[in-house]
Enzyme design. Sequence first.
Site, PDB file in Angstrom:
ATOM      1  N   ASP A  52       0.825  -1.209   0.000  1.00  0.00           N
ATOM      2  CA  ASP A  52       0.000   0.000   0.000  1.00  0.00           C
ATOM      3  C   ASP A  52       0.861   1.263   0.000  1.00  0.00           C
ATOM      4  O   ASP A  52       1.589   1.534   0.961  1.00  0.00           O
ATOM      5  CB  ASP A  52      -0.878  -0.072   1.273  1.00  0.00           C
ATOM      6  CG  ASP A  52      -1.967   0.962   1.282  1.00  0.00           C
ATOM      7  OD1 ASP A  52      -1.971   1.836   0.403  1.00  0.00           O
ATOM      8  OD2 ASP A  52      -2.806   0.898   2.195  1.00  0.00           O
ATOM      9  N   GLY A  72      -5.122   3.549  -7.869  1.00  0.00           N
ATOM     10  CA  GLY A  72      -5.321   3.801  -9.301  1.00  0.00           C
ATOM     11  C   GLY A  72      -4.439   4.905  -9.868  1.00  0.00           C
ATOM     12  O   GLY A  72      -4.569   5.266 -11.044  1.00  0.00           O
ATOM     13  N   ASP A 107     -10.599   4.122  -1.166  1.00  0.00           N
ATOM     14  CA  ASP A 107     -11.209   3.116  -0.281  1.00  0.00           C
ATOM     15  C   ASP A 107     -12.730   3.091  -0.401  1.00  0.00           C
ATOM     16  O   ASP A 107     -13.376   4.129  -0.435  1.00  0.00           O
ATOM     17  CB  ASP A 107     -10.846   3.431   1.175  1.00  0.00           C
ATOM     18  CG  ASP A 107      -9.385   3.127   1.459  1.00  0.00           C
ATOM     19  OD1 ASP A 107      -8.622   2.946   0.496  1.00  0.00           O
ATOM     20  OD2 ASP A 107      -9.027   3.071   2.643  1.00  0.00           O
TER      21      ASP A 107
HETATM   22  C1  GLA Z   1      -5.446   2.189   2.876  1.00  0.00           C
HETATM   23  C2  GLA Z   1      -5.985   1.063   2.018  1.00  0.00           C
HETATM   24  C3  GLA Z   1      -6.991   0.267   2.831  1.00  0.00           C
HETATM   25  C4  GLA Z   1      -6.313  -0.287   4.066  1.00  0.00           C
HETATM   26  C5  GLA Z   1      -5.700   0.853   4.880  1.00  0.00           C
HETATM   27  C6  GLA Z   1      -4.844   0.326   6.022  1.00  0.00           C
HETATM   28  O1  GLA Z   1      -6.417   3.116   3.208  1.00  0.00           O
HETATM   29  O2  GLA Z   1      -6.565   1.569   0.855  1.00  0.00           O
HETATM   30  O3  GLA Z   1      -7.530  -0.777   2.055  1.00  0.00           O
HETATM   31  O4  GLA Z   1      -5.343  -1.225   3.689  1.00  0.00           O
HETATM   32  O5  GLA Z   1      -4.875   1.665   4.076  1.00  0.00           O
HETATM   33  O6  GLA Z   1      -4.282   1.350   6.784  1.00  0.00           O
END
Ligand code: GLA
Length: 757
Positions: free
Chosen positions: A508, A550, A571
């Site tokens: 991430d 994205g 998200d």
């Molecule tokens: C981001 C990701 C989420 C999750 C959080 C964890 O927001 O997009 O899916 O993994 O981090 O902190």
Amino acid sequence: MKKLFTLTGFFSLLWIISCNYTNKPNLCTLDTPWKFKTGDDLSWATTAFDDLSWGTIDPKSVWEDQGYKGYNGFAWYRYKTLIRSTLRDQKRVTDSLQIRLGKIDDCDQVFLNGKLIGENGRVIYGEMNTSGDFIKTHGRWNLERRYVLAQDDPRIQWDKENLIAVRSYDHGGPGGMFGKTFEISLTGLRDYLKIDLAATPFIFSGDTLVTKEFSMINLTGTEHFKGELVVEAVMCDNDIRIFSDRSLIDLAPHSKVDKSFSYKTNVSSPALLHVTFKEATTREEISEIVEVPYILTPESPATPRINGARVFGVRPWSPFLYKVAATGHPPLKFRASDLPEGLVINPENGLITGSLKKKGEYVVKLTVENQLGYADRDLKIMVGDLISLTPPMGWNSWNCWGLSVSDKKVRQSADAMKSSGLIEHGWSYINIDDGWEDTHDKDGNILANSKFPDMPGLCNYVHSLGLKIGIYSSPGPKTCGGYEGSYGFEAKDAMNYATWGIDYLKYDWCSYGKIAPDPTVEQMKRPYQEMKHALRKANRDIHYSLCQYGMGDVWTWGAVVDGNSWRTTGDIEDTWESMSSIGFSQWTCSSSAAPGRWNDPDMLVVGWVGWGPYLHYTRLTPNEQYTHITLWSLLAAPLLIGCDLNRLDAFTMNLLANDEVLAVNQDPLGKQALRVRKTDDYEVWARDLGDGSKAVGLFNNTEKLLYIPVEMHDLQLDGKWSMRDLWTQSELGKVRTHFEMKTRPHGARMVKLSQPD
Ligand code: GLA
């Protein structure tokens, strides 16, 4: 002269009445254009400031849609309005004035006549610190803004012009005010007396009995409410009332009354539940209407049926773990003929393990048998570079447990994946998201925190159930949750994951934004390339899931950095706006999906979710949930359940255990659906399947029932086709040129068109 002044006063009064009192004297709507300016200056909160030169903006949609594309940062909204004392012409609990301002992305401070009346929101990276103390502790972009003031608050100017000024800050993506409800009103019965239908799901017993529990809650500390409660269930198809119940309710201040009712019905028929409370002294009413969930997925037959992926990719020498998913009355006996050397199947649970040394393709015949019969099916094993030949299906901790995830919760989820039977429908990953990490030790090994005392033990446990296990990290120094990331430790981390037995990595971006602010596409690729090399050296098949929302059209280069899937959006949340805007935007990347390379529109928001530790039942209606699963299946999206698996209700199981729907998601051809028609009211999406048939989804984007027409030439189909309803698993007859399907509000239909035998 005096008269003239009064007239002028009258006209200027007219000019400032920008809010609309509609036909209800106690409601003033604020949804007409507001004054708007980007930038930041606290003097813009004051009544003395002249905003004549400012532009205007519709508060109902974000500024990106109104000429400010790509703008991030501060912006101000101003609205002048008369607050009439007729608003007070209400009967009960009128002690406060409330200003509703839709939603504000990301955060806001609201001023009334130059005085601060409230604020909401948070900015993750702390830019706000540079502009004073406007920084909060929760992500609130999707929260309905409601600012409440006592009636006698000196900040309110009754029967005079009032200025509402909103200072908003957007960190990225869409920004500013949006939503539905913009109004000023007095608080009333509906604000203090709640009919809480969301606390528990509907319970189904067998095919005919529906039970529902709910509560009436008196939020005031002073008022005593008495009245009549009317509960009615009405069938959607013919308006027939199938259940009706009246009772007297007596609610003391700060009290709660729990109610429960049951009725007999056909659980596959949609109905609406109406709950109305009629207050005894004033006859004022408050009511709630909710969709009763309806169950379309038929029970799995008692005879054996083989489910799950028909094709499986593995790299030479990597540990092989494939569970033959099968339903049927136990005990089931599993066999596999023509298994290549190096693999064995466990006849009791259908686990195929071992490893294969050489690249190549093998077709294995799987057989599952019980006392009532047997089923067989081919499994194609492809030994090569590519893994995840069908989208991963599993569970991830984030949408339910958030940062409160722990070893115990992960083990319980794995247990529930097995005991609920989901494992027998092809669900196989148990993924730990953010919140497990501690620091790197002096040798550079990543340590798990005290919530995860034994990572290798946990991996072994999950594997022993026939499941796989995933983990999460960031290429930056910190994860989004503020835990230790992999920056500078990529090779070591990958090696640690592999040694523990990890099968999936979600990687991430998050704080990598600090290392590469405003990155070019090349800079976006760099950290993902680095981890790709690290993972490849680890000699274990680890599904590589890129998460960077994205950026830089990741779907055009995710495969280059060896991603097996890549998040295409921000998200998801359990609201129609969030789920539908994400899902229906996926036409932009359709052509990039292929076996082993999947677009990921984020995880599922059905069941009990909440981003931890406290959970709530999804706010999506039953029809919206059918849309969610239908669309994600057509999109060939990774299916990661985001709810507490220990609280699966019958409706959620119905959504997650429909083998014909899931077979579309897992189709070996790996083509993502294309949008073949879009109108203001509906969309039709279609996906080519490996057996020459087509899966089609019909989606109703309105809040009314629609009959959605489908033209066969839109699907590029000629001749006669057999149509099967995938949710009910039943034949619908033959179709040549067009067909039409009744589709419920925000709901979906899903069919498969096959060439008749
Ligand atoms: C981001 C990701 C989420 C999750 C959080 C964890 O927001 O997009 O899916 O993994 O981090 O902190």
